[in-house]
Design a protein around this motif. Sequence first.
Motif, PDB file in Angstrom:
ATOM      1  N   UNK A  42     -21.213  -5.322   5.333  1.00 24.88           N
ATOM      2  CA  UNK A  42     -19.876  -5.228   4.745  1.00 24.88           C
ATOM      3  C   UNK A  42     -19.910  -5.722   3.307  1.00 24.88           C
ATOM      4  N   UNK A  43     -19.442  -4.892   2.387  1.00 29.34           N
ATOM      5  CA  UNK A  43     -19.330  -5.296   0.987  1.00 29.34           C
ATOM      6  C   UNK A  43     -18.207  -6.303   0.819  1.00 29.34           C
ATOM      7  N   UNK A  44     -17.104  -6.080   1.579  1.00 29.62           N
ATOM      8  CA  UNK A  44     -15.924  -6.885   1.336  1.00 29.62           C
ATOM      9  C   UNK A  44     -15.169  -7.177   2.624  1.00 29.62           C
ATOM     10  N   UNK A  45     -14.096  -7.899   2.451  1.00 30.15           N
ATOM     11  CA  UNK A  45     -13.178  -8.228   3.521  1.00 30.15           C
ATOM     12  C   UNK A  45     -11.822  -7.671   3.117  1.00 30.15           C
ATOM     13  N   UNK A  46     -11.302  -6.724   3.896  1.00 26.49           N
ATOM     14  CA  UNK A  46      -9.983  -6.153   3.649  1.00 26.49           C
ATOM     15  C   UNK A  46      -8.963  -6.907   4.491  1.00 26.49           C
ATOM     16  N   UNK A  47      -7.918  -7.393   3.832  1.00 28.29           N
ATOM     17  CA  UNK A  47      -6.907  -8.186   4.523  1.00 28.29           C
ATOM     18  C   UNK A  47      -5.504  -7.700   4.187  1.00 28.29           C
ATOM     19  N   UNK A  48      -4.738  -7.390   5.212  1.00 29.16           N
ATOM     20  CA  UNK A  48      -3.300  -7.215   5.046  1.00 29.16           C
ATOM     21  C   UNK A  48      -2.723  -8.626   5.057  1.00 29.16           C
ATOM     22  N   UNK A  49      -1.905  -8.952   4.069  1.00 33.21           N
ATOM     23  CA  UNK A  49      -1.299 -10.282   3.999  1.00 33.21           C
ATOM     24  C   UNK A  49       0.210 -10.134   3.840  1.00 33.21           C
ATOM     25  N   UNK A  50       0.929 -11.093   4.387  1.00 35.64           N
ATOM     26  CA  UNK A  50       2.382 -11.126   4.235  1.00 35.64           C
ATOM     27  C   UNK A  50       2.693 -11.231   2.744  1.00 35.64           C
ATOM     28  N   UNK A  69     -10.620  -9.481  -9.784  1.00 35.87           N
ATOM     29  CA  UNK A  69     -11.429  -8.460 -10.453  1.00 35.87           C
ATOM     30  C   UNK A  69     -10.641  -7.169 -10.661  1.00 35.87           C
ATOM     31  N   UNK A  70      -9.733  -6.852  -9.756  1.00 39.25           N
ATOM     32  CA  UNK A  70      -8.925  -5.636  -9.845  1.00 39.25           C
ATOM     33  C   UNK A  70      -7.503  -5.995  -9.465  1.00 39.25           C
ATOM     34  N   UNK A  71      -6.561  -5.707 -10.365  1.00 38.97           N
ATOM     35  CA  UNK A  71      -5.154  -5.998 -10.090  1.00 38.97           C
ATOM     36  C   UNK A  71      -4.382  -4.681 -10.069  1.00 38.97           C
ATOM     37  N   UNK A  72      -4.125  -4.189  -8.879  1.00 40.44           N
ATOM     38  CA  UNK A  72      -3.350  -2.963  -8.697  1.00 40.44           C
ATOM     39  C   UNK A  72      -2.073  -3.279  -7.928  1.00 40.44           C
ATOM     40  N   UNK A  73      -1.515  -4.447  -8.199  1.00 43.95           N
ATOM     41  CA  UNK A  73      -0.281  -4.846  -7.531  1.00 43.95           C
ATOM     42  C   UNK A  73       0.856  -3.926  -7.954  1.00 43.95           C
ATOM     43  N   UNK A  74       1.716  -3.600  -7.019  1.00 36.95           N
ATOM     44  CA  UNK A  74       1.939  -4.265  -5.746  1.00 36.95           C
ATOM     45  C   UNK A  74       1.117  -3.703  -4.577  1.00 36.95           C
ATOM     46  N   UNK A  92       1.836  -6.831   2.374  1.00 36.09           N
ATOM     47  CA  UNK A  92       2.687  -6.076   3.291  1.00 36.09           C
ATOM     48  C   UNK A  92       4.028  -6.791   3.400  1.00 36.09           C
ATOM     49  N   UNK A  93       5.116  -6.044   3.160  1.00 39.53           N
ATOM     50  CA  UNK A  93       6.475  -6.576   3.317  1.00 39.53           C
ATOM     51  C   UNK A  93       6.971  -6.224   4.713  1.00 39.53           C
ATOM     52  N   UNK A  94       7.595  -7.178   5.383  1.00 39.05           N
ATOM     53  CA  UNK A  94       8.037  -6.998   6.765  1.00 39.05           C
ATOM     54  C   UNK A  94       9.547  -6.882   6.861  1.00 39.05           C
ATOM     55  N   UNK A  95       9.997  -6.063   7.831  1.00 39.04           N
ATOM     56  CA  UNK A  95      11.423  -6.002   8.125  1.00 39.04           C
ATOM     57  C   UNK A  95      11.740  -6.922   9.295  1.00 39.04           C
ATOM     58  N   UNK A  96      12.987  -6.952   9.706  1.00 39.79           N
ATOM     59  CA  UNK A  96      13.417  -7.868  10.769  1.00 39.79           C
ATOM     60  C   UNK A  96      12.844  -7.517  12.136  1.00 39.79           C
ATOM     61  N   UNK A  97      12.242  -6.334  12.280  1.00 39.62           N
ATOM     62  CA  UNK A  97      11.648  -5.910  13.550  1.00 39.62           C
ATOM     63  C   UNK A  97      10.126  -6.104  13.582  1.00 39.62           C
ATOM     64  N   UNK A  98       9.554  -6.640  12.500  1.00 40.78           N
ATOM     65  CA  UNK A  98       8.114  -6.862  12.459  1.00 40.78           C
ATOM     66  C   UNK A  98       7.310  -5.676  11.955  1.00 40.78           C
ATOM     67  N   UNK A  99       7.997  -4.626  11.513  1.00 39.62           N
ATOM     68  CA  UNK A  99       7.310  -3.479  10.915  1.00 39.62           C
ATOM     69  C   UNK A  99       6.984  -3.814   9.466  1.00 39.62           C
ATOM     70  N   UNK A 100       5.832  -3.350   8.992  1.00 35.10           N
ATOM     71  CA  UNK A 100       5.421  -3.653   7.636  1.00 35.10           C
ATOM     72  C   UNK A 100       5.320  -2.414   6.769  1.00 35.10           C
ATOM     73  N   UNK A 101       5.433  -2.649   5.467  1.00 34.11           N
ATOM     74  CA  UNK A 101       5.261  -1.591   4.471  1.00 34.11           C
ATOM     75  C   UNK A 101       4.447  -2.136   3.316  1.00 34.11           C
TER      76      UNK A 101
END
Length: 169
Positions: A42-50, A69-74, A92-101
């Motif tokens: 594995x080259x890297x670690x991909x993480x979804x974060x709140x 090293x790379x800033x492609x926010x958001x 990842x932004x979450x709604x009140x039901x726990x779904x993320x976007x």
Amino acid sequence: MSGMELDQVLVVLRALDMAGVRHWLGGGWGVDVLLGRKTREHRDLDLAVDATAETRAITALTVLGYAMATDERPTRVEFAGPAGCWVDLHPVAFDEHGNGRQVHPNGGWFEYPAESFTSAVIDGRWIACLSAAQQLVFHTGYELRPVDRHDIALLRELVPAGTRSPGAH
């Protein structure tokens, strides 16, 4: 040594836990956690974060010696770290039901249904990760590399055909 080994993954996850950052593995390490074993390099670690904890995540990585090293926010931000390690954060932004976007770089969203957040065991440790079905969705819409084909073959063994949900809009 280069690339992310399990011990380095665990150091990053512990730092995020201590900073109060909710996180889930995706990408190659996410596949390996679902399988309970390392299947490739594995080259890297991909993480979804709140997304509400993005600043704390960045601070935690910086304390560990990672540099942006790379800033492609958001959409994402990538960090280069010690010993050739890389970490790719996906807010990842979450709604009140726990779904993320997550913001899609070309407009729209990557969707994370609440049921796509799961956990599995590797090396005797429970690790939060994205479901196999969600990771299959994220392996679409781009030119596949050999590592992607490897991951897809393993994910397809975990997800019966017809149970994959859409994730990008």
